[in-house]
Design a protein around this motif. Structure first.
Motif, mmCIF file in Angstrom:
data_model
loop_
_atom_site.group_PDB
_atom_site.id
_atom_site.type_symbol
_atom_site.label_atom_id
_atom_site.label_comp_id
_atom_site.label_asym_id
_atom_site.label_seq_id
_atom_site.Cartn_x
_atom_site.Cartn_y
_atom_site.Cartn_z
ATOM 1 N N TYR A 34 0.826 -1.211 0.000
ATOM 2 C CA TYR A 34 0.000 0.000 0.000
ATOM 3 C C TYR A 34 0.861 1.262 0.000
ATOM 4 C CZ TYR A 34 -3.598 3.372 1.317
ATOM 5 O OH TYR A 34 -4.441 4.455 1.342
ATOM 6 N N GLN A 38 -1.071 3.391 -3.457
ATOM 7 C CA GLN A 38 -2.237 3.394 -2.581
ATOM 8 C C GLN A 38 -3.514 2.931 -3.288
ATOM 9 O OE1 GLN A 38 -2.370 7.127 -0.545
ATOM 10 N NE2 GLN A 38 -0.451 6.743 0.484
ATOM 11 N N LYS A 43 -6.272 -1.111 0.432
ATOM 12 C CA LYS A 43 -6.842 -0.445 1.604
ATOM 13 C C LYS A 43 -7.936 -1.313 2.221
ATOM 14 C CE LYS A 43 -9.231 3.839 2.844
ATOM 15 N NZ LYS A 43 -9.701 5.143 2.343
#
Length: 152
Positions: A34, A38, A43
């Motif tokens: 991550y 991202q 997530k």
């Protein structure tokens, strides 16, 4: 408590520990990925692993309290962790980390109207705290203890 029951509970606790440790490694791997990109998928994976890890820790605490005849029905996850620490299962430093972890999990579960902020707090906690956590389960005839060292 019979010796067979105690042995069964120790084996159950060891199995839960192995699942928690595997999930902890999944959190670490996912947070590392991550940080490099991202992705919303990563997530969501981190948050799912975080919740699973929280549940394993609560379940281990409850199992320990049952094994040692210190279980009281109706305790919250936070209370189970604190009581299992009080009775020698979790060391004090690890207990503080796990209490904070379960508080975050509770916020995520119950404060759905603030979910985005809580998700960021969970990611931050995983990246800055959980990523450096190593847990160990010591099981002998004399004691059972969950402890940690922090990698740095």
């Amino acid at each position: 408590m019979s010796a067979a029951y105690y042995k069964y509970k120790k084996e159950s606790l060891t199995l839960k520990f192995n699942m928690a440790k595997d999930t902890l490694h999944l959190i670490k791997d996912a947070t590392e990925q991550y940080k490099n990109g991202q992705s919303v998928h990563l997530k969501r994976a981190i948050i799912g692993y975080f919740q699973d890890f929280s549940e394993y820790i609560i379940d281990m605490s409850e199992t320990y309290l049952v094994m040692t005849n210190n279980y009281i029905d109706g305790c919250s996850g936070l209370e189970l962790i604190k009581k299992s620490s009080l009775y020698g299962f979790i060391d004090e430093k690890l207990s503080r980390i796990l209490v904070a972890l379960v508080r975050l999990r509770n916020r995520y579960t119950h404060d759905y109207y603030k979910r985005e902020r809580v998700e960021e707090d969970i990611l931050d906690y995983c990246i800055n705290k959980i990523a450096f956590l190593e847990i160990f389960l010591e099981v002998s005839n004399e004691k059972i203890k969950l402890s940690m060292i922090e990698e740095e």
